[in-house]
Design an enzyme around this catalytic site. Structure first.
Site, PDB file in Angstrom:
ATOM      1  N   ASP A  67      -7.870  11.637  11.450  1.00  0.00           N
ATOM      2  CA  ASP A  67      -8.174  10.481  10.486  1.00  0.00           C
ATOM      3  C   ASP A  67      -8.833   9.199  11.340  1.00  0.00           C
ATOM      4  O   ASP A  67      -9.047   9.417  13.047  1.00  0.00           O
ATOM      5  CB  ASP A  67      -7.532  10.089   9.688  1.00  0.00           C
ATOM      6  CG  ASP A  67      -5.810   8.911   9.913  1.00  0.00           C
ATOM      7  OD1 ASP A  67      -5.757   9.166  10.833  1.00  0.00           O
ATOM      8  OD2 ASP A  67      -4.737   9.807   9.734  1.00  0.00           O
ATOM      9  N   ASN A 133       5.281   5.484   1.914  1.00  0.00           N
ATOM     10  CA  ASN A 133       4.814   5.771   0.794  1.00  0.00           C
ATOM     11  C   ASN A 133       4.992   7.334   0.530  1.00  0.00           C
ATOM     12  O   ASN A 133       4.526   7.823  -0.838  1.00  0.00           O
ATOM     13  CB  ASN A 133       3.684   5.250   0.271  1.00  0.00           C
ATOM     14  CG  ASN A 133       2.164   5.812   0.360  1.00  0.00           C
ATOM     15  OD1 ASN A 133       1.873   5.983   1.796  1.00  0.00           O
ATOM     16  ND2 ASN A 133       1.535   5.561   0.068  1.00  0.00           N
ATOM     17  N   HIS A 135       3.310   9.197   3.147  1.00  0.00           N
ATOM     18  CA  HIS A 135       2.035   9.646   2.832  1.00  0.00           C
ATOM     19  C   HIS A 135       2.104  10.316   4.551  1.00  0.00           C
ATOM     20  O   HIS A 135       2.468   9.652   5.314  1.00  0.00           O
ATOM     21  CB  HIS A 135      -0.178   9.037   3.179  1.00  0.00           C
ATOM     22  CG  HIS A 135       0.757   7.995   4.320  1.00  0.00           C
ATOM     23  ND1 HIS A 135       0.455   5.918   4.319  1.00  0.00           N
ATOM     24  CD2 HIS A 135       0.334   7.823   5.443  1.00  0.00           C
ATOM     25  CE1 HIS A 135       0.428   5.805   4.903  1.00  0.00           C
ATOM     26  NE2 HIS A 135       0.499   6.619   6.049  1.00  0.00           N
ATOM     27  N   GLU A 140      -2.502  10.277   0.432  1.00  0.00           N
ATOM     28  CA  GLU A 140      -1.960   8.775  -0.279  1.00  0.00           C
ATOM     29  C   GLU A 140      -0.795   9.347  -1.129  1.00  0.00           C
ATOM     30  O   GLU A 140      -1.635  10.754  -2.035  1.00  0.00           O
ATOM     31  CB  GLU A 140      -2.820   7.580  -0.990  1.00  0.00           C
ATOM     32  CG  GLU A 140      -3.128   6.572   0.538  1.00  0.00           C
ATOM     33  CD  GLU A 140      -2.443   5.708   1.035  1.00  0.00           C
ATOM     34  OE1 GLU A 140      -1.015   5.873   0.879  1.00  0.00           O
ATOM     35  OE2 GLU A 140      -2.792   5.005   1.670  1.00  0.00           O
TER      36      GLU A 140
END
Length: 238
Positions: A67, A133, A135, A140
């Site tokens: 990313d 979380n 990811h 997400e």
């Protein structure tokens, strides 16, 4: 899924680094998927030390990073291209033309990144971190399991966590270009690393939770070759 529990961050880096080196030793033209952030730093430090001592040859290796922040140029000091150059690429003998990071300024056709990976033969080994979380990449909670490389919105939680790399949360870009979950699952082998107690719940969900888009990491339960390397704190809930 193979789970390896080790003592600390340094040991995580050594075990992950040895898996990467084994891939290169088996195939000098390996295609590696790489990650950024604080978690893989010990892995990259181990790889640099190996290069200094053993001169492992990276000249034919190709890499694809997961990313990049939208809006940051490759030479921006907070960009992931800059991070990779600084933390690894400029300290080994890899051909910089063989290293690929999504361009945060050219986001018109992000799916071209998947096409480039496929054109080069696909990823042999994908290194992953994991968010608090769940990811992986910047996928997400709620991301479709069918997703390919795309421009994604970052959650407030992810922005807050990543603000430690910036002057404040206000400076953190709100969007990123990220490999999708299908992009990641296409890798032939996946190595996920996690360090610290704040990753313990995500690791618990990854290993013992139900497969759900609410915890994107759980898609990895469907992959045939995943190794999870975690320190004692990250392993505290399993």
């Amino acid at each position: 899924m193979k789970v390896i529990k080790v003592l600390n961050e340094k040991e995580v880096g050594k075990v992950a680094g040895d898996l990467i080196l084994s891939a290169i030793q088996s195939n000098s033209s390996s295609i590696l998927g790489l990650a950024t952030g604080s978690t893989p730093e010990s892995t990259y430090e181990y790889l640099i030390e190996d290069f200094k001592k053993n001169k492992t040859d990276w000249s034919k290796v190709k890499t694809f990073n997961l990313d990049e922040y939208v809006g940051l140029s490759p030479d921006h000091k907070k960009s992931y291209r800059y991070f990779m150059n600084d933390k690894l690429f400029h300290k080994i003998n890899i051909d910089i033309k063989n290293t690929h990071v999504p361009d945060g300024l050219k986001i018109e056709n992000p799916e071209d990144y998947d096409k480039l990976i496929s054109k080069n033969g696909g990823i042999d080994l994908q290194l992953l971190g994991i968010g608090t979380n769940g990811h992986i990449g910047f996928n997400e909670p709620g991301t479709s399991f069918d997703s390919l490389t795309s421009v994604v919105d970052l959650t407030a939680e992810t922005i807050e966590v990543n603000s430690r790399f910036f002057e404040s949360a206000l400076e953190v870009p709100k969007k990123a270009v990220s490999m999708g979950l299908t992009s990641i699952m296409n890798a032939r082998k996946i190595v996920l690393i996690a360090i610290g107690k704040n990753k313990a719940e995500a690791i618990k969900q990854l290993i013992n939770g139900n497969i759900s888009i609410n915890w994107p990491c759980t898609i990895l339960q469907n992959h045939k070759d995943v190794t999870v390397i975690i320190d004692e704190e990250a392993a505290s809930l399993i």
